[in-house]
Design an enzyme around this catalytic site. Structure first.
Site, PDB file in Angstrom:
ATOM      1  N   GLU A   1       0.920  -1.187  -0.027  1.00 20.71           N
ATOM      2  CA  GLU A   1       0.094  -0.029  -0.062  1.00 20.71           C
ATOM      3  C   GLU A   1       1.148   1.222   0.163  1.00 20.71           C
ATOM      4  OE1 GLU A   1      -3.208  -0.152  -0.113  1.00 20.71           O
ATOM      5  OE2 GLU A   1      -3.773  -2.109   0.613  1.00 20.71           O
TER       6      GLU A   1
ATOM      7  N   CYS B   1      -2.237   9.023   2.390  1.00 19.70           N
ATOM      8  CA  CYS B   1      -1.998   8.724   1.113  1.00 19.70           C
ATOM      9  C   CYS B   1      -3.406   9.008   0.257  1.00 19.70           C
ATOM     10  CB  CYS B   1      -1.921   7.174   1.285  1.00 19.70           C
ATOM     11  SG  CYS B   1      -3.072   6.195   2.094  1.00 19.70           S
TER      12      CYS B   1
END
Ligand code: NAP
Length: 463
Positions: free
Chosen positions: A228, A262
Site C-alpha cells: 500500500e 495517502c
C-alpha cells in the site's frame, strides 16, 4: 540507534527506546510460530469474541491512545479520536463477518464434492507507517487475526509508544500470547525478519522505495507481499457539480491529518468555466483554517511529522513556484517551535512539470484547469500513481465515463475518497498491489486451497 518519540509540535524528545537485540527478535519470531501452531486451529467464534473485546478496549482507552498519537505524530486530537473509532469499527466488522468469509465455498465440478477452503499462512510481518498509527495497523491486524494468522508489527520508528500500545490492547482483549507482537526495530532489520523462514508473508504500507525493497527481498524467498504505497489522488470538479459541497470536501480531503494521507486529494482538476470561483472559495477556506497545537480541540491543522518532512514539502513548493505556479495563500514554513507549514494553495499548475507529478505530503493544494472531461481524465491518469480519485459532477454520463477511465484502486463520485471496512482498499500502478479490508482483504494472507473429492466407496470409514 535508539528509537525516539519526538513531539512534532515542539521538537522535544519525549521518550527513547532501545531497539530489540537480534536474539530478542528471533525469540519473538519463535513465539509467533509456536502460537500459530495452536492458534490456527482455534474456533472462529472465539477469535471473533477476542476481536470484539479489542474494539471495546480501544473504546475504553481512546483518550489515552489518541493523546499518544498526537504527541508522536502531530495530528489534531479530534482526528486521533476518530481514527480510534474507525479501528473499533474494523474489529467489529471482521468479528461479525469473518466466519462467513472463512467458510468453505462449494464449487460445482465433475467431483462428488468440490470446494474452496481458506487456510491461514502463519506469522505475517506488517511494516507500517506513522500517519494513521492505529488505523493502518488495525486494518491489517483485524482480518489477519480473524483468519487465524499471527501478526508481527514493525511500526514506523517515530511512533514506538503507539506501537507498544497496540500490542497491549490486543493482549488485553484475550488473544493468546504471541498472536500479535510489536517488534521495536529500525528499517534495517526488516530484511532479517523477512529472511526468517517462520515468517510467511509481508505487508507494507509506506513509500515506494520501502515497498520495492521489501517486495524484492520477499520475492527472493517466494513470499507473498501486499503493498500500500503513495498516491497523488486527483479531485475532479466539473461545471455541473455543487460547487459549495465540492470546495468543502476539497479542503477537508486535502488537509486531513495535516495533509499527510495517502488518499488525500492532492491534485485539483477544475473545469475552466468554474475555475476562478473554485480558486477563490478554496483560498478563502484555506486562509480560515485554524493552525495550532494539535492537542487543542479547535485545531484543524497541526505540524508536519518531522523537520525532514517539512523540508521536503518546502522544497517541492519552491520547485512548483519556480516552474510558474502562483501562490494564492501560504507557501512558507511557520516561525516558532515545531514543524509547521502554512496551508497553501497553488494555482496555474501544469501537469507536465516534474514537481506536479510527485506526491505532496502536506497541506498544499495544487490547482489545475481542464477544458472538459476528456482532459480531466488525461490529467488524472498522468502520474505513476493509481490509489484513489474523487469526481464531482451532477451528470451521470460524465460520472460513468470517469469511473470507467480512471486508473485507480477506487473512485468516489460526489464524495471524498476514504477507507471503509466494507470496501476493498488498495492501489494500482505504482501505488501498490493487493487489497486490505472487506472480503478481499481477509483472503490476501490465506492459502486458497482447491479441494476435489471423487466418489468415496465407504463415506463413513473402512468397510
Ligand atoms: P516509509 O519511510 O516508507 O516508512 C513506512 C514504513 O516502512 C516504516 O515502518 C519504515 O520504518 C519502513 N521502511 C522504510 N524504509 C524501509 C526499507 N528500505 N525497508 C523496509 N522497511 C522500510 O514511509 P513514510 O514516508 O513514513 O510514509 C508515508 C508514505 O506512506 C507516503 O508515500 C504515503 O502515501 C504512504 N502511505 C500509503 C498508504 C496506503 O494505504 N496506500 C497509507 C498510508 C501511507 P522506519 O520508520 O524505521 O524507517
Amino acid at each position: 540507534m535508539a528509537i525516539a518519540s519526538i513531539n512534532p509540535a515542539t521538537g522535544a524528545v519525549a521518550k527513547t527506546f532501545q531497539p530489540l537485540s537480534r536474539a530478542d527478535l528471533k525469540q519473538k519470531i519463535e513465539r509467533a510460530a509456536e502460537t500459530f501452531a495452536a492458534y490456527r486451529r482455534s474456533d472462529a467464534t472465539q477469535r471473533a469474541g477476542w476481536l470484539n473485546r479489542a474494539g471495546e478496549t480501544l473504546s475504553a482507552e481512546k483518550q489515552r491512545l489518541a493523546t499518544l498519537a498526537v504527541s508522536e505524530m502531530g495530528k489534531p486530537k479530534a482526528q486521533a479520536l476518530a481514527e480510534i473509532e474507525k479501528c473499533v469499527s474494523v474489529c467489529r466488522y471482521y468479528a461479525d463477518n469473518g466466519s462467513d468469509f472463512l467458510k468453505d465455498e462449494p464449487v460445482p465440478t465433475d467431483a462428488a464434492q468440490s470446494f474452496v477452503r481458506y487456510e491461514p499462512l502463519g506469522a505475517i510481518l506488517a511494516v507500517m507507517p506513522w500517519n494513521f498509527p492505529y488505523w493502518q495497523t488495525f486494518r491489517f491486524a483485524a482480518p489477519a487475526l480473524m483468519a487465524g494468522n499471527v501478526g508481527l508489527l514493525k511500526h514506523a520508528s517515530n511512533v514506538p509508544q503507539c506501537a507498544l500500545a497496540i500490542e497491549e490492547v490486543i493482549t488485553k482483549a484475550g488473544f493468546p500470547e504471541g498472536a500479535f507482537q510489536t517488534l521495536l526495530v529500525g528499517a534495517s532489520e526488516v530484511d532479517t525478519i523477512i529472511d526468517d523462514e517462520r515468517v510467511k508473508a509481508v505487508t507494507l504500507t509506506g513509500s515506494e522505495a520501502a515497498g520495492i525493497s521489501v517486495a524484492r527481498r520477499a520475492a527472493g524467498l517466494v513470499k507473498k507481499t501486499v503493498l500500500e504505497l503513495g498516491g497523488s489522488d486527483p479531485f475532479i470538479v466539473l461545471a455541473s457539480a455543487d460547487l459549495d459541497e465540492a470546495v468543502k470536501a476539497a479542503v477537508s480531503s486535502r488537509t486531513i491529518n495535516n495533509g499527510q494521507s495517502c488518499i488525500a486529494a492532492k491534485r485539483f482538476l477544475v473545469e475552466a468555466t468554474i475555475a476562478d470561483r473554485f480558486e477563490t472559495m478554496m483560498t478563502e477556506r484555506f486562509r480560515a483554517l485554524r493552525v495550532g497545537d494539535p492537542m487543542e480541540e479547535k485545531t484543524e491543522i497541526g505540524p508536519l511529522v518531522s523537520a525532514a518532512a517539512r523540508d521536503e514539502v518546502e522544497s517541492q513548493v519552491q520547485d512548483l513556484v519556480g516552474a510558474g505556479a502562483k501562490v494564492l495563500t501560504g507557501g512558507r514554513r511557520l516561525d516558532g517551535p515545531g514543524y509547521y507549514y502554512a496551508p497553501t494553495v497553488l494555482s496555474g499548475v501544469d501537469p507536465s512539470w516534474k514537481a506536479a507529478k510527485e506526491e505532496l505530503f502536506g497541506p498544499v493544494a495544487m490547482l489545475f484547469r481542464v477544458r472538459d472531461v476528456a482532459q480531466a481524465m488525461e490529467y488524472a491518469n498522468g502520474t505513476t500513481f493509481g490509489l484513489g480519485a474523487s469526481v464531482w459532477t451532477n451528470d451521470l454520463a460524465e460520472a460513468a465515463q470517469l469511473v470507467d477511465g480512471i486508473q485507480a484502486g477506487s473512485v468516489f463520485v460526489n464524495g471524498i475518497v476514504k477507507s471503509d471496512p466494507r470496501l476493498p482498499f488498495g492501489g494500482t500502478k505504482r501505488s501498490g498491489y493487493g487489497r486490505e479490508l472487506g472480503r478481499h482483504g481477509i483472503h490476501e494472507f490465506m492459502n486458497v486451497k482447491a479441494v476435489w473429492i471423487g466418489s468415496v466407496a465407504h463415506p463413513n470409514g473402512r468397510a
